[in-house]
Design a protein around this motif. Structure first.
Motif, PDB file in Angstrom:
ATOM      1  N   LEU A 167      52.857  29.270  23.697  1.00  0.00           N
ATOM      2  CA  LEU A 167      53.336  30.044  22.543  1.00  0.00           C
ATOM      3  C   LEU A 167      52.162  30.673  21.802  1.00  0.00           C
ATOM      4  O   LEU A 167      52.204  31.850  21.427  1.00  0.00           O
ATOM      5  CB  LEU A 167      54.159  29.158  21.603  1.00  0.00           C
ATOM      6  N   GLU A 168      51.106  29.894  21.602  1.00  0.00           N
ATOM      7  CA  GLU A 168      49.926  30.429  20.908  1.00  0.00           C
ATOM      8  C   GLU A 168      49.287  31.547  21.722  1.00  0.00           C
ATOM      9  O   GLU A 168      48.844  32.560  21.165  1.00  0.00           O
ATOM     10  CB  GLU A 168      48.920  29.306  20.628  1.00  0.00           C
ATOM     11  N   LYS A 169      49.268  31.394  23.034  1.00  0.00           N
ATOM     12  CA  LYS A 169      48.718  32.444  23.897  1.00  0.00           C
ATOM     13  C   LYS A 169      49.543  33.729  23.753  1.00  0.00           C
ATOM     14  O   LYS A 169      48.980  34.825  23.629  1.00  0.00           O
ATOM     15  CB  LYS A 169      48.699  31.974  25.351  1.00  0.00           C
ATOM     16  N   LEU A 170      50.869  33.611  23.770  1.00  0.00           N
ATOM     17  CA  LEU A 170      51.733  34.780  23.561  1.00  0.00           C
ATOM     18  C   LEU A 170      51.442  35.429  22.213  1.00  0.00           C
ATOM     19  O   LEU A 170      51.350  36.652  22.102  1.00  0.00           O
ATOM     20  CB  LEU A 170      53.216  34.383  23.588  1.00  0.00           C
ATOM     21  N   TYR A 171      51.323  34.583  21.198  1.00  0.00           N
ATOM     22  CA  TYR A 171      51.090  35.097  19.846  1.00  0.00           C
ATOM     23  C   TYR A 171      49.780  35.881  19.782  1.00  0.00           C
ATOM     24  O   TYR A 171      49.745  37.003  19.279  1.00  0.00           O
ATOM     25  CB  TYR A 171      51.092  33.942  18.849  1.00  0.00           C
ATOM     26  N   LYS A 172      48.721  35.307  20.316  1.00  0.00           N
ATOM     27  CA  LYS A 172      47.419  35.988  20.284  1.00  0.00           C
ATOM     28  C   LYS A 172      47.449  37.292  21.085  1.00  0.00           C
ATOM     29  O   LYS A 172      46.841  38.282  20.697  1.00  0.00           O
ATOM     30  CB  LYS A 172      46.314  35.066  20.791  1.00  0.00           C
ATOM     31  N   GLN A 219      54.079  23.336  25.516  1.00  0.00           N
ATOM     32  CA  GLN A 219      54.463  24.734  25.357  1.00  0.00           C
ATOM     33  C   GLN A 219      53.817  25.362  24.119  1.00  0.00           C
ATOM     34  O   GLN A 219      53.736  26.589  24.022  1.00  0.00           O
ATOM     35  CB  GLN A 219      55.982  24.893  25.314  1.00  0.00           C
ATOM     36  N   PHE A 220      53.347  24.541  23.188  1.00  0.00           N
ATOM     37  CA  PHE A 220      52.614  25.097  22.042  1.00  0.00           C
ATOM     38  C   PHE A 220      51.461  25.981  22.529  1.00  0.00           C
ATOM     39  O   PHE A 220      51.181  27.022  21.944  1.00  0.00           O
ATOM     40  CB  PHE A 220      52.042  23.989  21.145  1.00  0.00           C
ATOM     41  N   ALA A 221      50.773  25.549  23.574  1.00  0.00           N
ATOM     42  CA  ALA A 221      49.636  26.327  24.095  1.00  0.00           C
ATOM     43  C   ALA A 221      50.110  27.690  24.591  1.00  0.00           C
ATOM     44  O   ALA A 221      49.489  28.720  24.301  1.00  0.00           O
ATOM     45  CB  ALA A 221      48.934  25.567  25.210  1.00  0.00           C
ATOM     46  N   TYR A 259      46.522  22.285  19.690  1.00  0.00           N
ATOM     47  CA  TYR A 259      46.927  23.507  20.385  1.00  0.00           C
ATOM     48  C   TYR A 259      46.428  24.787  19.724  1.00  0.00           C
ATOM     49  O   TYR A 259      46.742  25.874  20.186  1.00  0.00           O
ATOM     50  CB  TYR A 259      48.461  23.555  20.537  1.00  0.00           C
ATOM     51  N   GLY A 260      45.667  24.665  18.659  1.00  0.00           N
ATOM     52  CA  GLY A 260      45.115  25.837  17.992  1.00  0.00           C
ATOM     53  C   GLY A 260      46.171  26.761  17.398  1.00  0.00           C
ATOM     54  O   GLY A 260      45.942  27.964  17.277  1.00  0.00           O
ATOM     55  N   VAL A 261      47.308  26.207  17.026  1.00  0.00           N
ATOM     56  CA  VAL A 261      48.428  27.022  16.541  1.00  0.00           C
ATOM     57  C   VAL A 261      48.050  27.785  15.274  1.00  0.00           C
ATOM     58  O   VAL A 261      47.596  27.204  14.290  1.00  0.00           O
ATOM     59  CB  VAL A 261      49.677  26.145  16.298  1.00  0.00           C
ATOM     60  N   ASN A 264      62.415  25.893  17.999  1.00  0.00           N
ATOM     61  CA  ASN A 264      62.426  24.556  17.401  1.00  0.00           C
ATOM     62  C   ASN A 264      61.438  23.703  18.185  1.00  0.00           C
ATOM     63  O   ASN A 264      61.428  23.726  19.405  1.00  0.00           O
ATOM     64  CB  ASN A 264      63.835  23.944  17.367  1.00  0.00           C
ATOM     65  N   THR A 265      60.567  23.015  17.484  1.00  0.00           N
ATOM     66  CA  THR A 265      59.430  22.340  18.111  1.00  0.00           C
ATOM     67  C   THR A 265      59.440  20.831  17.871  1.00  0.00           C
ATOM     68  O   THR A 265      60.201  20.328  17.038  1.00  0.00           O
ATOM     69  CB  THR A 265      58.101  22.912  17.576  1.00  0.00           C
ATOM     70  N   ALA A 266      58.581  20.130  18.589  1.00  0.00           N
ATOM     71  CA  ALA A 266      58.348  18.701  18.386  1.00  0.00           C
ATOM     72  C   ALA A 266      56.957  18.358  18.907  1.00  0.00           C
ATOM     73  O   ALA A 266      56.473  18.952  19.864  1.00  0.00           O
ATOM     74  CB  ALA A 266      59.400  17.868  19.107  1.00  0.00           C
ATOM     75  N   SER A 267      56.338  17.378  18.284  1.00  0.00           N
ATOM     76  CA  SER A 267      54.958  17.016  18.599  1.00  0.00           C
ATOM     77  C   SER A 267      54.805  15.952  19.679  1.00  0.00           C
ATOM     78  O   SER A 267      53.720  15.767  20.209  1.00  0.00           O
ATOM     79  CB  SER A 267      54.251  16.509  17.334  1.00  0.00           C
ATOM     80  N   LYS A 268      55.872  15.232  19.993  1.00  0.00           N
ATOM     81  CA  LYS A 268      55.766  14.119  20.939  1.00  0.00           C
ATOM     82  C   LYS A 268      56.826  14.244  22.042  1.00  0.00           C
ATOM     83  O   LYS A 268      57.533  13.288  22.343  1.00  0.00           O
ATOM     84  CB  LYS A 268      55.941  12.794  20.192  1.00  0.00           C
ATOM     85  N   CYS A 269      56.902  15.406  22.635  1.00  0.00           N
ATOM     86  CA  CYS A 269      57.940  15.730  23.607  1.00  0.00           C
ATOM     87  C   CYS A 269      57.286  16.151  24.929  1.00  0.00           C
ATOM     88  O   CYS A 269      56.159  16.631  24.945  1.00  0.00           O
ATOM     89  CB  CYS A 269      58.779  16.879  23.034  1.00  0.00           C
ATOM     90  N   GLY A 270      57.999  15.999  26.015  1.00  0.00           N
ATOM     91  CA  GLY A 270      57.496  16.472  27.296  1.00  0.00           C
ATOM     92  C   GLY A 270      57.239  17.972  27.308  1.00  0.00           C
ATOM     93  O   GLY A 270      56.433  18.463  28.098  1.00  0.00           O
ATOM     94  N   PHE A 271      57.920  18.697  26.419  1.00  0.00           N
ATOM     95  CA  PHE A 271      57.737  20.144  26.329  1.00  0.00           C
ATOM     96  C   PHE A 271      56.664  20.551  25.311  1.00  0.00           C
ATOM     97  O   PHE A 271      56.360  21.726  25.174  1.00  0.00           O
ATOM     98  CB  PHE A 271      59.064  20.832  25.959  1.00  0.00           C
TER      99      PHE A 271
END
Length: 181
Positions: free
Chosen positions: A44-49, A40-42, A85-87, A30-37
């Motif tokens: 997550l995208e690295k894991l995905y790639k 983590q999108f970066a 984040y290049g998601v 579960n994600t959010a665009s304006k959070c201290g976390f």
């Protein structure tokens, strides 16, 4: 029952049966665009790639339930994730992940894997926990999602094998993913 029994709506409005991911390792977040976390999108995208060709899928589910940290439309959220984040992993329609009317998938996930606590060594945790106790004590009750970027790891058979709280970074999850791949 497994995650394969659920159908979810993508950001583009397409209904997707999660059974299409049979045989894959899935990380549901579960994600959010304006959070201290949000950074983590970066990770997550690295894991995905790094692991998508070995069978990893990451599924993102925005929610605005935690201090209204994802107020945008689905289109705005999608654009934010891509530009900042290049998601490239699949993002789904914004919705509730806890409370009286959570998306059925998240009701199932939290029933399968309950809350085990935050990693208090994470730099945000010492701020998050007191804030929750003061402003949102109801969030700390039970096994519901506690904050943005809670992650559920699903094996190739659709079983929920692990839950990672927001204070566990994507990089810290890599060994658990590798074991399932």
């Amino acid at each position: 029952m497994s995650v394969y029994d659920f159908t979810c709506t993508t950001m583009q409005g397409k209904e997707v049966s999660l059974s299409q991911y049979k045989g894959k390792v899935i990380l549901i977040v579960n994600t959010a665009s304006k959070c201290g976390f949000t950074p983590q999108f970066a990770g997550l995208e690295k894991l995905y790639k790094e692991y998508k060709d070995k069978g990893l899928e990451i599924l993102g589910f925005p929610s605005n339930q935690f201090n209204e940290q994802d107020p945008g439309t689905n289109e705005e959220i999608q654009e934010f994730c891509k530009v900042n984040y290049g998601v490239t992993f699949q993002m789904f329609k914004k919705g509730d992940v806890r409370g009286d009317n959570p998306q059925p998938l998240f009701a199932y996930l939290t029933k399968e894997k309950g809350f085990k606590g935050f990693n208090m060594d994470h730099p945000i945790a010492p701020k998050l926990v007191p804030m929750l106790k003061e402003k949102h004590p109801e969030i700390l009750e039970g096994d519901g999602i506690k904050w943005n970027f809670t992650k559920f790891l699903i094996d190739r058979e659709g079983n929920v094998v692990e839950r990672f709280e927001p204070t566990t970074t994507p990089e810290e999850i890599a060994p658990a993913i590798e074991k399932l791949l």
